[in-house]
Motif scaffolding. Structure first.
Motif, PDB file in Angstrom:
ATOM      1  N   PRO A   1       0.341 -21.726  -5.516  1.00 30.51           N
ATOM      2  CA  PRO A   1      -0.847 -22.591  -5.551  1.00 30.51           C
ATOM      3  C   PRO A   1      -0.992 -23.468  -4.312  1.00 30.51           C
TER       4      PRO A   1
ATOM      5  N   LEU B   1      -8.811 -31.610  -5.171  1.00 36.51           N
ATOM      6  CA  LEU B   1      -8.784 -30.169  -4.927  1.00 36.51           C
ATOM      7  C   LEU B   1      -7.482 -29.551  -5.433  1.00 36.51           C
ATOM      8  N   LEU B   2      -6.369 -30.259  -5.266  1.00 39.87           N
ATOM      9  CA  LEU B   2      -5.085 -29.747  -5.752  1.00 39.87           C
ATOM     10  C   LEU B   2      -5.065 -29.685  -7.276  1.00 39.87           C
TER      11      LEU B   2
ATOM     12  N   THR C   1      -2.891 -21.485  -1.784  1.00 42.75           N
ATOM     13  CA  THR C   1      -4.321 -21.460  -2.102  1.00 42.75           C
ATOM     14  C   THR C   1      -4.970 -22.790  -1.784  1.00 42.75           C
ATOM     15  N   TRP C   2      -4.311 -23.877  -2.160  1.00 45.07           N
ATOM     16  CA  TRP C   2      -4.828 -25.214  -1.882  1.00 45.07           C
ATOM     17  C   TRP C   2      -4.916 -25.468  -0.381  1.00 45.07           C
TER      18      TRP C   2
ATOM     19  N   HIS D   1      -7.615 -29.353  -9.197  1.00 42.45           N
ATOM     20  CA  HIS D   1      -8.507 -28.251  -9.574  1.00 42.45           C
ATOM     21  C   HIS D   1      -7.803 -26.901  -9.369  1.00 42.45           C
ATOM     22  N   THR D   2      -7.069 -26.763  -8.260  1.00 44.18           N
ATOM     23  CA  THR D   2      -6.351 -25.518  -7.978  1.00 44.18           C
ATOM     24  C   THR D   2      -5.300 -25.242  -9.044  1.00 44.18           C
ATOM     25  N   LEU D   3      -4.649 -26.306  -9.502  1.00 42.00           N
ATOM     26  CA  LEU D   3      -3.611 -26.179 -10.530  1.00 42.00           C
ATOM     27  C   LEU D   3      -4.189 -26.153 -11.941  1.00 42.00           C
ATOM     28  N   GLU D   4      -5.519 -26.223 -12.021  1.00 43.41           N
ATOM     29  CA  GLU D   4      -6.227 -26.196 -13.304  1.00 43.41           C
ATOM     30  C   GLU D   4      -5.747 -27.305 -14.228  1.00 43.41           C
TER      31      GLU D   4
ATOM     32  N   ARG E   1      -8.041 -23.832   1.018  1.00 44.63           N
ATOM     33  CA  ARG E   1      -9.246 -24.568   0.628  1.00 44.63           C
ATOM     34  C   ARG E   1      -9.327 -25.906   1.364  1.00 44.63           C
ATOM     35  N   SER E   2      -8.174 -26.522   1.611  1.00 49.48           N
ATOM     36  CA  SER E   2      -8.167 -27.830   2.268  1.00 49.48           C
ATOM     37  C   SER E   2      -8.628 -27.748   3.717  1.00 49.48           C
TER      38      SER E   2
END
Length: 662
Positions: free
Chosen positions: A355, A293-294, A358-359, A296-299, A362-363
Motif C-alpha cells: 500500500p 490519501l494514505l 500505491t500511496w 483512503h489507500t488503506l481503506e 498517488r502522492s
C-alpha cells in the motif's frame, strides 16, 4: 534479483504480445518536458562536489604524476581511505573534452574482456574498481591488465584501477601501484563543514567521534548531520549543541520508536506518523492531504466525530513528537527521527509495504503550491531506501514498472525514473538493476509508458558511467519501437559522444542480417559527417577497415531491402558530405558504390537508383549545383569502373529508378 523473472499481465492498458516475434511499443510524451530533471547533470554535480570536499590523502600527488606520465595508476589502500573517490576525482581532472568516462565491469553481461582493444576509445577515462573483488576476480583481472594498459597507452586514454587491499600484484605492474593512506579525520570533517557553510569550533563530541578510526564516508555523513542539526536548532544553540544533536541522531532508536508506536493505537495517529516520516519537511497542508490519501489507500473508515470536535493538526503532531515551524513546514523535534520511524514500519509491518507503493504513486501526482519536484523526489528516494536497505531491489524495480503503466502522468513517470535511479546507484544492488533493465529492454513485454522510462534511465543514468551498457539497452528499445523515435534519438545522441561507441554499434548492427527495424537504426547512425570527420587520433571512422566493412554491409542491406524513397534522403546526405570532405569524400562514394556492387541480381537497378539520387541531390546541394554535379560525375566514374566500363559518353536516364544502368 537473481531469481527467474516472470512476466506478469495485470491490466491490459497497452498492446499485449501473444505470439512470436518482436513486440513494438509506442512511447508517450509525458517525459519530454523541458522541466524534467537532468539525471546526467545530477551525476556531474555529485562529482564536482566530490572534488571540492576531497582532502588529498598521502599518495595523491604521486598518483597524479603517475597518471600523467604513464596513463595508468593502480591505487592501493585500506578500506575507508577514500580510494574510489580519489579514483573518480583523478579521472575528472583528466576530462579534456575528448573521449568518455567509462567504468569497466569485466564480469557483467555484455561487457568485453579487459584485453579486448575495442573496449578503449581515444581519450577515454576508464575506472576499474576492484576494491571489493574476490581473489578469483582479481586474478582474472590481473591476467588482462597488461594488455589493457597497452591499449590505454595507444589510445592516449587514462586508466585508474582500484585494487583489493592486501592482494598480490604482478611484478610488471608494480611500477603503476600507488599506496593511498587515510587522510586526517579532523581535516576531512572540517573540509565538509566548510563546504556546507558551517563554522568549526573545537568540541569534545567531535574529538570522541574521531577517536575511533572512521571510514571517510562516516565522517562525511557526520558532518552532514551537523549541518542539518544547525538548520533545525533553536535560538541560542551553538556548535557544541549541533554536534551533540548529530551524535544522538546516530544512536540506535529502535526501542524508542517501538515504544511510541505501541502507544499510538488509532489508525489516523499512525497514518500521520508514517506520513510525516515519508514527507519529512513538507508543508502542513501537504501532510494533511497525504494523510487523508494514505487512509483512503488503506481503506480506513472515515472519522465520524464532528469536524469541530476533532483534534487539530498541531495537537496531533505533538502526539508523535513533531511540530510545525514558522514557515508552516513539519519536522520531528529530534534529528533523523524520520529515518528511524520509516525503518520501524517497514520492518515490523510488512503488509504495509505494497500500500505504501500505491500511496507513493498517488502522492507524487498531488497538486498544490507546496508540492515541488524536490518533495516528490525525496518521497521516492525514502521509499526506495527501504527496499534497498532490506535487499528487496526486485520489488523496487517492479514498483517502478507498475508506476509506468497507462493511465499515468508525468510526475508518476518521473517517480519511476527516480526509483530506478536509486537502484542503479546502489553500490550493492546496482548490478542487479542493470541486468534487470537489460532483460526489460531486450526481452520483456513492455506495457504502458515503461519503455519511455527505460529510455530516460538508459540515456541519463546508465550512460553516465556505463555507456556501452546504455548502448545495448537503447539499441534493443530502438529496435522494438514504432510510431516514435525517442529511443533511436537517444541512441544517436549517445554514439555522437564517442567514435568507439559508433564503431561498436555499427558492428553490432551488421554482424548478422539486418531486420527492417535494424535498417532504420542503421541509416541515422551512419551519419556521414561524424564518419568522415577526424576524431581524437586524427583519423576518421570511414578510414578504418572494420568500420568500412560494417558500413558496406549495412548499405547493401538497405539497398536490397528498403525502397528507394526511404533511403534516398540518407544517400543524399552522403553525397552532399562527399562534395566537401576532400579525400574522405571519395571514401564515402567508394563505399556506396561497393555496397551497390554487392547487390547481386539487383546490382544494375541499385546503380541506377544511386545515380538518380545523385542527380536529385544536385538541386538541394548546400555548396551549389556546380560542385554537386562534379560529385555526381565522380560517382558515375566509380559506378562505371565497378561495372568494368570506361567513362560513359552519355549519362544514363534519371527519370526512373528501374531504368537502364550506366
Amino acid at each position: 534479483m537473481s531469481e527467474h523473472i516472470s512476466t506478469r499481465v495485470e491490466n491490459p492498458y497497452a498492446p499485449m504480445h501473444t505470439g512470436s516475434g518482436d513486440l513494438y511499443v509506442t512511447i508517450g510524451t509525458q517525459l519530454q518536458d523541458p522541466d524534467r530533471p537532468t539525471f546526467r547533470r545530477l551525476a556531474d554535480d555529485h562529482l564536482s562536489w566530490l572534488k571540492r570536499v576531497l582532502v588529498d590523502p598521502a599518495g595523491m600527488g604521486a598518483a597524479r604524476h603517475k597518471l600523467t606520465d604513464t596513463g595508468t595508476v593502480i591505487l592501493d589502500g585500506p578500506p575507508g581511505s577514500g580510494r574510489t573517490s580519489v579514483a573518480r576525482v583523478l579521472l575528472r581532472e583528466y576530462d579534456l573534452g575528448t573521449g568518455v568516462f567509462h567504468e569497466l565491469l569485466p564480469d557483467e553481461e555484455e561487457e568485453l574482456s579487459l584485453s579486448n582493444p575495442v573496449l578503449v576509445g581515444t581519450g577515454d577515462r576508464l575506472l576499474l574498481d576492484l576494491s571489493a573483488a574476490t581473489a578469483v576476480q582479481w586474478a582474472a583481472a590481473r591476467a588482462d591488465l597488461s594488455a589493457l594498459r597497452k591499449t590505454v597507452h595507444e589510445q592516449h586514454a587514462h586508466l585508474v584501477v582500484v585494487m583489493p587491499y592486501g592482494h598480490p600484484l604482478d611484478p610488471d605492474l608494480q611500477h603503476y601501484r600507488i599506496k593511498i593512506e587515510c587522510p586526517d579525520g579532523l581535516q576531512v570533517f572540517r573540509r565538509h563543514l566548510r563546504m556546507h557553510g558551517v563554522p568549526y569550533e573545537p568540541d569534545s563530541t567531535v574529538t570522541a567521534f574521531l577517536a575511533e578510526a572512521r571510514p571517510m564516508r562516516e565522517i562525511a555523513d557526520f558532518a552532514d548531520l551537523v549541518r542539518r542539526a544547525r538548520e533545525t536548532a533553536g535560538a541560542g544553540e551553538g556548535f557544541a549543541q549541533w554536534c551533540a544533536t548529530a551524535r544522538k541522531a546516530r544512536d540506535d532508536r529502535r526501542a524508542e520508536i517501538a515504544t511510541l508506536i505501541a502507544k499510538l493505537r488509532e489508525g489516523p495517529q499512525r497514518a500521520l506518523l508514517i506520513t510525516v516520516a515519508m514527507l519529512h519537511g513538507a508543508h502542513a497542508d501537504v501532510i494533511h492531504q497525504a494523510v487523508q490519501l494514505l487512509l483512503h489507500t488503506l481503506e480506513s473508515p472515515p472519522e465520524e466525530q464532528p469536524l469541530l470536535e476533532r483534534k487539530d493538526l498541531a495537537e496531533r503532531l505533538s502526539e508523535i513528537s513533531a511540530t510545525t515551524g514558522p514557515d508552516g513546514h513539519v519536522h520531528f523535534t529530534e534529528l533523523d527521527y524520520d529515518a528511524a520511524v520509516r525503518a520501524h514500519f517497514w520492518d515490523h509491518m510488512p503488509d504495509l509495504r505494497q500500500p505504501l507503493g500505491t500511496w507513493g504513486a498517488r502522492s507524487v501526482e498531488s497538486r498544490g503550491p507546496y508540492v515541488t519536484q524536490e518533495l516528490r523526489a525525496s518521497l521516492v528516494k525514502r521509499l526506495a531506501e527501504q527496499y534497498l536497505r532490506t535487499g528487496r531491489g526486485e520489488g523496487l524495480a517492479f514498483l517502478a514498472e507498475d508506476w509506468s503503466i497507462t493511465p499515468t502522468s508525468r510526475p508518476r513517470l518521473e517517480a519511476a525514473v527516480h526509483a530506478l535511479t536509486c537502484g542503479l546507484n546502489d553500490p550493492v544492488q546496482g548490478r542487479s538493476f542493470r541486468q534487470w533493465i537489460y532483460q526489460c529492454c531486450a526481452n520483456r513485454q513492455l506495457k504502458g509508458e515503461f519503455a519511455q522510462v527505460l529510455v530516460q534511465v538508459c540515456a541519463d543514468v546508465i550512460a553516465v558511467s556505463h555507456p556501452d551498457q546504455a548502448l545495448f539497452r537503447l539499441y534493443h528499445l530502438a529496435r522494438r519501437e514504432r510510431d516514435t523515435t525517442r529511443a533511436l534519438e537517444a541512441l544517436c545522441d549517445l554514439v555522437a559522444t564517442s567514435g568507439r561507441l559508433r564503431r561498436r554499434l555499427l558492428d553490432l548492427l551488421t554482424r548478422s542480417p539486418l531486420s527492417p527495424a535494424e535498417l532504420r537504426i542503421f541509416l541515422p547512425v551512419c551519419d556521414p559527417e561524424p564518419l568522415s570527420a577526424p576524431y581524437d587520433n586524427g583519423h576518421a571512422l570511414i578510414e578504418e577497415n572494420g568500420a568500412r566493412e560494417s558500413l558496406t554491409s549495412g548499405w547493401r542491406a538497405v539497398f536490397k531491402e528498403l525502397p528507394h524513397a526511404e533511403w534516398h534522403p540518407y544517400a543524399e546526405r552522403w553525397l552532399h558530405t562527399a562534395t566537401d570532405a576532400g579525400h574522405r569524400g571519395d571514401l564515402l562514394l567508394n563505399l556506396l558504390v561497393s555496397a551497390a556492387d554487392r547487390c547481386d541480381d539487383q546490382r544494375g537497378t541499385t546503380f541506377a537508383a544511386l545515380y538518380t539520387s545523385a542527380r536529385t541531390a544536385e538541386r538541394t546541394a548546400p555548396h551549389g549545383t556546380a560542385r554537386a554535379a562534379t560529385t555526381t560525375d565522380r560517382l558515375l566514374q566509380k559506378i562505371s569502373t565497378a561495372q568494368g566500363l570506361g567513362r560513359p559518353a552519355v549519362p544514363p536516364p534519371t527519370t526512373s529508378t528501374g531504368g537502364s544502368t550506366p
